[in-house]
Design a protein around this motif. Structure first.
Motif, mmCIF file in Angstrom:
data_model
loop_
_atom_site.group_PDB
_atom_site.id
_atom_site.type_symbol
_atom_site.label_atom_id
_atom_site.label_comp_id
_atom_site.label_asym_id
_atom_site.label_seq_id
_atom_site.Cartn_x
_atom_site.Cartn_y
_atom_site.Cartn_z
ATOM 1 N N THR A 71 -39.109 -0.587 -22.359
ATOM 2 C CA THR A 71 -39.266 0.589 -23.215
ATOM 3 C C THR A 71 -38.339 0.508 -24.421
ATOM 4 O OG1 THR A 71 -39.821 1.888 -21.248
ATOM 5 C CG2 THR A 71 -39.286 3.101 -23.250
ATOM 6 N N PHE A 75 -39.279 0.251 -28.388
ATOM 7 C CA PHE A 75 -38.747 1.155 -29.411
ATOM 8 C C PHE A 75 -38.065 0.381 -30.537
ATOM 9 C CE2 PHE A 75 -38.159 4.885 -26.222
ATOM 10 C CZ PHE A 75 -39.532 5.060 -26.220
ATOM 11 N N LYS A 276 -41.153 15.504 -22.605
ATOM 12 C CA LYS A 276 -40.963 16.127 -23.917
ATOM 13 C C LYS A 276 -40.286 17.490 -23.769
ATOM 14 C CE LYS A 276 -41.673 16.799 -28.364
ATOM 15 N NZ LYS A 276 -40.959 16.033 -29.412
ATOM 16 N N TYR A 279 -36.578 17.077 -22.550
ATOM 17 C CA TYR A 279 -35.734 16.419 -23.546
ATOM 18 C C TYR A 279 -36.128 16.877 -24.948
ATOM 19 C CZ TYR A 279 -33.902 13.367 -19.917
ATOM 20 O OH TYR A 279 -33.277 12.881 -18.788
ATOM 21 N N ARG A 282 -33.698 16.131 -27.804
ATOM 22 C CA ARG A 282 -33.374 14.738 -28.108
ATOM 23 C C ARG A 282 -34.121 14.260 -29.349
ATOM 24 N NH1 ARG A 282 -28.843 13.561 -26.058
ATOM 25 N NH2 ARG A 282 -29.316 11.341 -26.188
ATOM 26 N N ARG A 283 -35.059 15.087 -29.819
ATOM 27 C CA ARG A 283 -35.813 14.819 -31.051
ATOM 28 C C ARG A 283 -36.550 13.476 -30.997
ATOM 29 N NH1 ARG A 283 -32.243 17.231 -36.112
ATOM 30 N NH2 ARG A 283 -31.911 19.291 -35.173
ATOM 31 N N ARG A 284 -37.215 13.254 -29.897
ATOM 32 C CA ARG A 284 -38.074 12.080 -29.767
ATOM 33 C C ARG A 284 -39.526 12.512 -29.904
ATOM 34 N NH1 ARG A 284 -36.092 7.254 -27.905
ATOM 35 N NH2 ARG A 284 -33.944 7.253 -27.092
ATOM 36 N N LEU A 285 -40.347 11.642 -30.453
ATOM 37 C CA LEU A 285 -41.761 11.935 -30.602
ATOM 38 C C LEU A 285 -42.447 11.913 -29.242
ATOM 39 C CD1 LEU A 285 -42.556 9.710 -33.728
ATOM 40 C CD2 LEU A 285 -42.140 12.187 -33.688
ATOM 41 N N TYR A 286 -43.574 12.627 -29.155
ATOM 42 C CA TYR A 286 -44.314 12.666 -27.891
ATOM 43 C C TYR A 286 -44.774 11.274 -27.486
ATOM 44 C CZ TYR A 286 -48.075 13.570 -24.579
ATOM 45 O OH TYR A 286 -48.888 13.553 -23.481
ATOM 46 N N GLU A 288 -43.257 8.529 -27.845
ATOM 47 C CA GLU A 288 -42.162 7.821 -27.195
ATOM 48 C C GLU A 288 -42.088 8.184 -25.716
ATOM 49 O OE1 GLU A 288 -38.462 7.275 -29.765
ATOM 50 O OE2 GLU A 288 -39.386 9.041 -30.689
ATOM 51 N N HIS A 289 -42.243 9.458 -25.418
ATOM 52 C CA HIS A 289 -42.262 9.874 -24.008
ATOM 53 C C HIS A 289 -43.481 9.288 -23.298
ATOM 54 C CE1 HIS A 289 -38.976 12.622 -24.807
ATOM 55 N NE2 HIS A 289 -39.668 13.188 -25.789
ATOM 56 N N TYR A 351 -32.656 7.874 -22.288
ATOM 57 C CA TYR A 351 -32.299 9.149 -22.923
ATOM 58 C C TYR A 351 -30.790 9.310 -23.131
ATOM 59 C CZ TYR A 351 -37.162 10.294 -22.129
ATOM 60 O OH TYR A 351 -38.531 10.289 -22.160
#
Length: 387
Positions: A71, A75, A276, A279, A282-286, A288-289, A351
């Motif tokens: 993962t 990224f 999502k 977290y 954590r300002r991660r895009l969907y 990414e999850h 995370y």
């Protein structure tokens, strides 16, 4: 003096642009011809669906031994050397359910090859006439309760009438061996007569339970009721002794395994949505999850596939080499222990939160997803039974 002339460049057959590699930089078409021998076509097909090249060597070992590694590589933009997450999960999901299906089919369920031994073998094992009478009354109560239920389709009721005769014959055969009086047929007033239950499921005049959703089109209601009728029929045949019991159980198992892969594909975005939500800051895009969900599920399917194969191996060698069976058992236990640890380490590394918060979210996400998965699998089982 002779002048040097540049060698002619290869041109794309589609757009005639000069080629500088194996693909045209203008239209993307490959320079390789599609007119190949069948053996090359099969190789291409395997590459399209499974990518069985050096990428599998770079992908599978870290998938199982390095939580979160694939993962994080994805990224970071290092993706070419690894199999794509969805393709990886898709292949292992199908392989996992395939081997689990084989394992389930290897378990003996329902009637045996002669159709009666498993169902009526208890009569042959009855030691006294009283045992035969008690077993007969027990079987007849179950059959009559099902037959008097308005939710039981007519075709099943007809079959249950035949089953009652088979039960009576098996009981009288054993009584004759014990030199005891035979049981009188149902309705003749004998002491073994079993009365139908007063409690039945409400239904319509046709004898089958129906329901109607006012907001749904007639075609949807008709399809739902047809599925409900098949569900009732399969359940009635599966739980009642008779020659059709084994076939009904086999049909139910086939139906369930037919919908399990689709169910897991639906649960993947649900799991990503849970990540999502937990977290959110954590300002991660969907997406990414979603990649995290794909890799974690690919690991689980791969682990379950290996566990199933180890089960096959243990069954094959345990009787001949007991120590090998014990070793396989220890490996299986270690793999089962590794699965939850792997998921926890993966969540921690991706995370990057403290252990306390990671363990708390790990437990909450696992609990919520567990109950959602139970609900989804229950729905899949219901759909499978109505196959």
């Amino acid at each position: 003096m002779n002048e040097l002339k540049p060698s002619p460049a290869l041109l794309c057959a589609n757009c005639e642009a000069p080629l500088q590699g194996e693909f045209c930089h203008e239209c993307g078409q490959s320079i390789h011809s599609v007119l190949k021998p069948v053996s090359h076509m099969l190789e291409d097909a395997g590459d399209i669906f499974f990518h069985m090249d050096e990428r599998i060597v770079h992908t599978v070992p870290p998938l199982y031994t390095k939580p979160g590694f694939l993962t994080l590589e994805y990224f970071s933009g290092r993706r070419v050397r690894y199999i794509a997450p969805f393709r990886l999960m898709f292949v292992f999901c199908l392989l996992c359910f395939f081997f689990m299906h084989l394992a389930i089919n290897g378990i003996k369920m329902g009637a045996s090859e002669n159709g009666e031994r498993d169902t009526f073998g208890q009569f042959a094992e009855a030691a006294t006439a009283d045992d035969v009478h008690e077993l007969y009354r027990k079987e007849m109560r179950t059959l009559i309760a099902t037959q008097s239920d308005l939710a039981t389709p007519d075709v099943v009721k007809t079959g249950l009438g035949t089953v009652q005769g088979m039960v009576l014959s098996a009981a009288n055969k054993r009584l004759a061996e014990l030199k005891a009086p035979s049981i009188l047929p149902p309705g003749s007033g004998g002491e073994d007569d079993v009365k139908p239950s007063r409690f039945t499921v409400l239904g319509d005049s046709s004898g089958e339970f129906q329901f109607h959703l006012r907001w749904a089109p007639d075609a949807v209601n008709a399809r739902l009721n047809a599925g409900l009728a098949r569900l009732q029929s399969n359940v009635a045949l599966a739980i009642n002794p008779g020659p059709q019991q084994s076939e009904a159980i086999h049909r139910i198992v086939e139906g369930i395994f037919g919908v399990l892969p689709q169910t897991m594909f639906i649960m993947l975005p649900v799991f990503a949505l849970l990540l999502k939500l937990f977290y959110l800051f954590r300002r991660r895009l969907y997406v990414e999850h979603l990649i995290v969900a794909l890799h974690s599920h690919a690991f689980l399917f791969f682990a379950l596939m290996i566990l199933t194969l180890l089960g096959f191996a243990k069954t094959a060698v345990a009787g001949h080499v007991p120590i090998a069976g014990s070793v396989i058992g220890l490996v299986t236990f270690a793999m089962l222990l590794w699965m939850p640890i792997y998921l926890l380490l993966m969540q921690k590394r991706i995370y990057r939160q403290g252990w306390g918060m990671t363990i708390l979210k790990y437990g909450l996400i696992g609990m919520v997803y567990f109950w959602l998965l139970i609900f989804a699998l229950t729905a899949a089982v219901i759909i499978g039974i109505s196959h």
